[in-house]
Design a protein around this motif. Sequence first.
Motif, PDB file in Angstrom:
ATOM      1  N   HIS A  21       0.838  -1.209   0.000  1.00  0.00           N
ATOM      2  CA  HIS A  21       0.000   0.000   0.000  1.00  0.00           C
ATOM      3  C   HIS A  21       0.876   1.265   0.000  1.00  0.00           C
ATOM      4  CE1 HIS A  21      -3.670   2.295   1.483  1.00  0.00           C
ATOM      5  NE2 HIS A  21      -2.683   3.136   1.762  1.00  0.00           N
TER       6      HIS A  21
ATOM      7  N   HIS B 160       1.727   4.348  -2.995  1.00  0.00           N
ATOM      8  CA  HIS B 160       1.724   5.815  -2.889  1.00  0.00           C
ATOM      9  C   HIS B 160       3.053   6.398  -3.389  1.00  0.00           C
ATOM     10  CE1 HIS B 160      -1.986   6.264  -0.695  1.00  0.00           C
ATOM     11  NE2 HIS B 160      -1.567   5.639   0.397  1.00  0.00           N
TER      12      HIS B 160
ATOM     13  N   GLY C 224      -7.454   0.189   5.255  1.00  0.00           N
ATOM     14  CA  GLY C 224      -6.319   1.115   5.337  1.00  0.00           C
ATOM     15  C   GLY C 224      -6.430   2.302   4.391  1.00  0.00           C
TER      16      GLY C 224
ATOM     17  N   ASP D  68      -7.272   7.886   2.605  1.00  0.00           N
ATOM     18  CA  ASP D  68      -6.924   8.211   1.220  1.00  0.00           C
ATOM     19  C   ASP D  68      -8.178   8.554   0.429  1.00  0.00           C
ATOM     20  OD1 ASP D  68      -4.351   7.498   1.906  1.00  0.00           O
ATOM     21  OD2 ASP D  68      -4.558   5.445   1.166  1.00  0.00           O
TER      22      ASP D  68
HETATM   23 ZN    ZN Z   1      -2.748   5.176   2.126  1.00  0.00          ZN
END
Ligand code: ZN
Length: 590
Positions: free
Chosen positions: A415, A419, A489, A493
């Motif tokens: 994850h 990004h 998670g 975002d």
């Molecule tokens: Zn994130």
Amino acid sequence: MKLKKKKVILGLFMILFIIAVGSAAYLNIKGKQEIQYLTYNQFLQQINRGNIDTLYLIDDAKLEGKLKNGEKFETDNPRTENFKEMLLKNNVKVEERNQNTTITSLLGIVGFVAIFGGMGIFLSRQSSQQASREISRMSNIDVSEQNQSAITFADVAGNAEAKESVADLVDFLRNPNKYSKYGARIPRGVILYGPPGTGKTLLAKALAGESGVPFYAVSGSDFVQIYAGLGAGRIRSLFKKAREEGKCVIFIDEIDALGKKRDGINGSDEADRTLNALLTEMSGFHDNDGIIVIAATNRLDILDEALLRPGRFDRQIEVGLPDLNARYEILKLHSSSKPLSEDIDLKALAQQTVYFSGARLENMLNEAAILAAKENSPQIELKHIDKAFYTVIAGEEKKDRSSISLMDKKITAYHEAGHALVTKLIAPEYKVSKVTIIPSTRGAGGFSMSIPPDRLYQTKREMICSIKIALAGRAAEQIVFGEDQITTGASNDIERATETLILMLRRFGMNNKAGLINYDVLQKGKTFSIERDILRESKRLMADLYHDTKDILQKNISVLEAFAQELLLKEILNEKEIDRLFKETIETAS
Ligand code: ZN
Ligand code: ADP
């Protein structure tokens, strides 16, 4: 005649007082005699043997309980997370009580207050003050005072940044006059924030130890359940004592119990009064007093802003969970005095204890030492460590040690790598200053990116980029682990991506379909059909952007793989490491 009456009443009070004190003392002694003290490790043994019937859970340093044979015992409150769950899983009955619920002690204290209060009315003003001083002395808050803490910074492993910030204060404490001569404002209050067991208390003690000044500790939660007015009085007498002492460190654990944001509903008057007393005392410091107040909390965001103003707790230092290297250092430190078998690889152990706090690591080594001692083993062996590992994580899902949290760790790694990689690919001018898979107080994992700050406006392209960067975490999860494995998670975002997109449409006129319209102005006329169009358009746009993001990652899957693997290995990557890794892998990929 009048005098006589006064004397009679006074006499009556004296008799009442003696009875009350006598019976309270008797009950106390009687209670105490029946209670045996178990060390925490003895307590855990009793749990293992299934000997514990009930544990009374209160928020206090000591906990009481009952064995199956009816005997009462007392043990130290470990204040660990999942403590209750651990008890329940071991078939221990748990009763939660408020502090001081034993009716006898409650009655005793009420009696005390009534009698002292009564006496105060009849006796002179001076002695009433004495009496209330007595009450506050007898109230059950202990200022645990450890004159001259023997702990130094050598006892704190890892946590380099926090350690440095705290070490800065040593010179202030040693030579407050030196700073006041230059007119420098000496920090009065410091807040250490971070998860439990990460060494906040330890750092405060080390500061006192290094500076050679006394250490006073209280806990915020001790104040909230206390009788009216005593909390504030306790604060005042604590500071009075500190001032008489001269230079010192005052440590207030769980400051949030006193200084929670006031929402007007849940505020307790007593906490407010205590907090105000604390703030008043702190603003009463002279610059060369050499008193530093250190407060600790698990969360900074719930604190009342009044606490954080200049001249109060104006330094805030994060004390986070240890990364791989820090865990290694902590393990090394706490095993230095223990006979460890040669085949125990502390580096490997550090790898396997991701998300462990310092306290947990210490606890694990201690458990292992106890197991080894019980078996009269000449050394602490790997099997002891293995077993201790499970004791420490008791209550958590039982998994093979090497795979524990590994899945979490892996998903987080991909994850966060998502990004970082998408940033590097679509916005090379942005700085990626840090990527980590260690949770911070702000949530799981972490990734920090900075956009060039010396700009007045944001362009449409930048806003699109930041949406894609935000979506990249989820995109990476989905590509690598599949639709079924996507996690919560990505919640923050998605929130940020939505905010940006909606602003583009509703306020900045950056979308043809939405047009050059400010929808906040329009909404005053309640045009809901337009809102529906906006919703449809933003969903479509977001889906397109997500598709693009996934596409970018898929085309660079080998680079994503390399980023994630490096993160799994090192847990934290700084800017230089990220740049180097990106350059190397992009070259081999193309
Ligand atoms: Zn994130
Ligand atoms: P906190 O106040 O953050 O809840 P403590 O300072 O009470 O945590 O830590 C509890 C114990 O855990 C310490 O006494 C120490 O044995 C161990 N510990 C925690 N962090 C560290 C660290 N960074 N280095 C060494 N020991 C640590």
